[in-house]
Design a protein around this motif. Sequence first.
Motif, PDB file in Angstrom:
ATOM      1  N   VAL A  37       0.812  -1.058   0.089  1.00 36.75           N
ATOM      2  CA  VAL A  37       0.240   0.051  -0.260  1.00 36.75           C
ATOM      3  C   VAL A  37       0.933   1.258   0.004  1.00 36.75           C
ATOM      4  O   VAL A  37       1.580   1.276   0.988  1.00 36.75           O
ATOM      5  CB  VAL A  37      -1.008   0.046   1.233  1.00 36.75           C
ATOM      6  N   THR A  38       0.902   1.769  -1.036  1.00 33.58           N
ATOM      7  CA  THR A  38       1.645   3.173  -1.229  1.00 33.58           C
ATOM      8  C   THR A  38       1.359   4.431  -0.559  1.00 33.58           C
ATOM      9  O   THR A  38       2.047   5.151   0.245  1.00 33.58           O
ATOM     10  CB  THR A  38       2.046   3.266  -2.597  1.00 33.58           C
ATOM     11  N   LYS A  39      -0.061   4.604  -0.571  1.00 35.86           N
ATOM     12  CA  LYS A  39      -0.517   5.908   0.024  1.00 35.86           C
ATOM     13  C   LYS A  39      -2.263   5.382   0.298  1.00 35.86           C
ATOM     14  O   LYS A  39      -2.891   4.606  -0.480  1.00 35.86           O
ATOM     15  CB  LYS A  39      -0.677   6.885  -0.937  1.00 35.86           C
ATOM     16  N   VAL A  40      -2.591   6.180   1.425  1.00 36.47           N
ATOM     17  CA  VAL A  40      -4.046   5.933   1.784  1.00 36.47           C
ATOM     18  C   VAL A  40      -4.222   7.473   2.109  1.00 36.47           C
ATOM     19  O   VAL A  40      -3.638   8.336   2.875  1.00 36.47           O
ATOM     20  CB  VAL A  40      -4.270   5.217   3.069  1.00 36.47           C
ATOM     21  N   SER A  41      -5.104   8.203   1.344  1.00 33.84           N
ATOM     22  CA  SER A  41      -5.885   9.229   1.759  1.00 33.84           C
ATOM     23  C   SER A  41      -7.332   9.092   1.885  1.00 33.84           C
ATOM     24  O   SER A  41      -8.056   8.715   1.157  1.00 33.84           O
ATOM     25  CB  SER A  41      -5.498  10.278   0.589  1.00 33.84           C
ATOM     26  N   VAL A  42      -7.677  10.058   3.130  1.00 40.13           N
ATOM     27  CA  VAL A  42      -8.792   9.973   3.590  1.00 40.13           C
ATOM     28  C   VAL A  42      -9.698  11.272   3.595  1.00 40.13           C
ATOM     29  O   VAL A  42      -8.759  12.451   3.649  1.00 40.13           O
ATOM     30  CB  VAL A  42      -8.765   9.560   5.206  1.00 40.13           C
ATOM     31  N   THR A  43     -10.919  11.432   3.056  1.00 38.48           N
ATOM     32  CA  THR A  43     -11.333  12.688   2.944  1.00 38.48           C
ATOM     33  C   THR A  43     -11.762  13.421   4.057  1.00 38.48           C
ATOM     34  O   THR A  43     -11.384  12.774   5.324  1.00 38.48           O
ATOM     35  CB  THR A  43     -12.639  12.575   2.153  1.00 38.48           C
ATOM     36  N   THR A  44     -12.052  14.691   4.080  1.00 35.13           N
ATOM     37  CA  THR A  44     -12.149  15.455   5.355  1.00 35.13           C
ATOM     38  C   THR A  44     -13.189  15.225   6.230  1.00 35.13           C
ATOM     39  O   THR A  44     -13.076  15.193   7.571  1.00 35.13           O
ATOM     40  CB  THR A  44     -12.474  16.978   5.111  1.00 35.13           C
ATOM     41  N   ASP A  45     -14.354  14.614   5.695  1.00 39.25           N
ATOM     42  CA  ASP A  45     -15.530  13.912   6.537  1.00 39.25           C
ATOM     43  C   ASP A  45     -15.157  12.487   6.926  1.00 39.25           C
ATOM     44  O   ASP A  45     -16.001  11.908   7.574  1.00 39.25           O
ATOM     45  CB  ASP A  45     -16.754  14.108   5.821  1.00 39.25           C
ATOM     46  N   LEU A  46     -13.955  11.983   6.801  1.00 42.03           N
ATOM     47  CA  LEU A  46     -13.394  10.481   6.814  1.00 42.03           C
ATOM     48  C   LEU A  46     -14.690   9.469   6.564  1.00 42.03           C
ATOM     49  O   LEU A  46     -14.626   8.537   7.194  1.00 42.03           O
ATOM     50  CB  LEU A  46     -13.516  10.512   8.591  1.00 42.03           C
ATOM     51  N   SER A  47     -15.143   9.839   5.359  1.00 39.81           N
ATOM     52  CA  SER A  47     -16.042   8.829   4.903  1.00 39.81           C
ATOM     53  C   SER A  47     -15.595   7.884   3.695  1.00 39.81           C
ATOM     54  O   SER A  47     -16.066   6.799   3.451  1.00 39.81           O
ATOM     55  CB  SER A  47     -17.335   9.525   4.476  1.00 39.81           C
ATOM     56  N   ILE A  48     -14.619   8.369   3.127  1.00 43.45           N
ATOM     57  CA  ILE A  48     -13.913   7.818   1.890  1.00 43.45           C
ATOM     58  C   ILE A  48     -12.527   7.639   2.251  1.00 43.45           C
ATOM     59  O   ILE A  48     -11.874   8.677   2.554  1.00 43.45           O
ATOM     60  CB  ILE A  48     -14.218   8.376   0.625  1.00 43.45           C
ATOM     61  N   ALA A  49     -12.022   6.306   2.005  1.00 44.95           N
ATOM     62  CA  ALA A  49     -10.399   6.232   2.143  1.00 44.95           C
ATOM     63  C   ALA A  49     -10.123   5.762   0.672  1.00 44.95           C
ATOM     64  O   ALA A  49     -10.223   4.735   0.175  1.00 44.95           O
ATOM     65  CB  ALA A  49     -10.008   5.419   3.103  1.00 44.95           C
ATOM     66  N   LYS A  50      -9.044   6.527   0.100  1.00 47.75           N
ATOM     67  CA  LYS A  50      -8.505   6.097  -1.319  1.00 47.75           C
ATOM     68  C   LYS A  50      -7.284   5.384  -0.956  1.00 47.75           C
ATOM     69  O   LYS A  50      -6.487   5.778  -0.364  1.00 47.75           O
ATOM     70  CB  LYS A  50      -8.134   7.223  -2.228  1.00 47.75           C
ATOM     71  N   VAL A  51      -7.274   4.109  -1.512  1.00 50.01           N
ATOM     72  CA  VAL A  51      -6.012   3.465  -1.276  1.00 50.01           C
ATOM     73  C   VAL A  51      -5.169   2.924  -2.502  1.00 50.01           C
ATOM     74  O   VAL A  51      -5.976   2.366  -3.532  1.00 50.01           O
ATOM     75  CB  VAL A  51      -6.667   1.789  -0.656  1.00 50.01           C
TER      76      VAL A  51
END
Length: 130
Positions: A37-51
Amino acid sequence: METQRQKKISGVIQKDIVDILQRAAIDGGLRNTLISVTKVSVTTDLSIAKVYLSIFPNKDAKELMEGIASNQPLIKHELAQRTRHQLRRVPELLFFLDDSLDYIEGIEKSLKREENPIENRDLLPKRKKS
């Protein structure tokens, strides 16, 4: 700009997703496949995580990404079990293939002059912008 909470949740998700995917690959019979897993980014409302995943060898990447996408609910459930004391709600997981290593390799080939368009005129149409 990511908040401290987003960074913390990204780190927790990244650590646990690596564990889940590596164990699933070994149990599935893919012993010579490396999933990171190179990167995980989470949206500001913590509802979506892009892996973002990097898979080696690349020949299995497309097939493996389809398998991961189809098993997304199971992966989310396993992640929820692991992080039940750290996260109240597990974000929706979206998986993407990280092809930055291929991009870097292409740049390195160009810099080393392995693909020299002056010597090999057949490469010129590939380099023209459309």
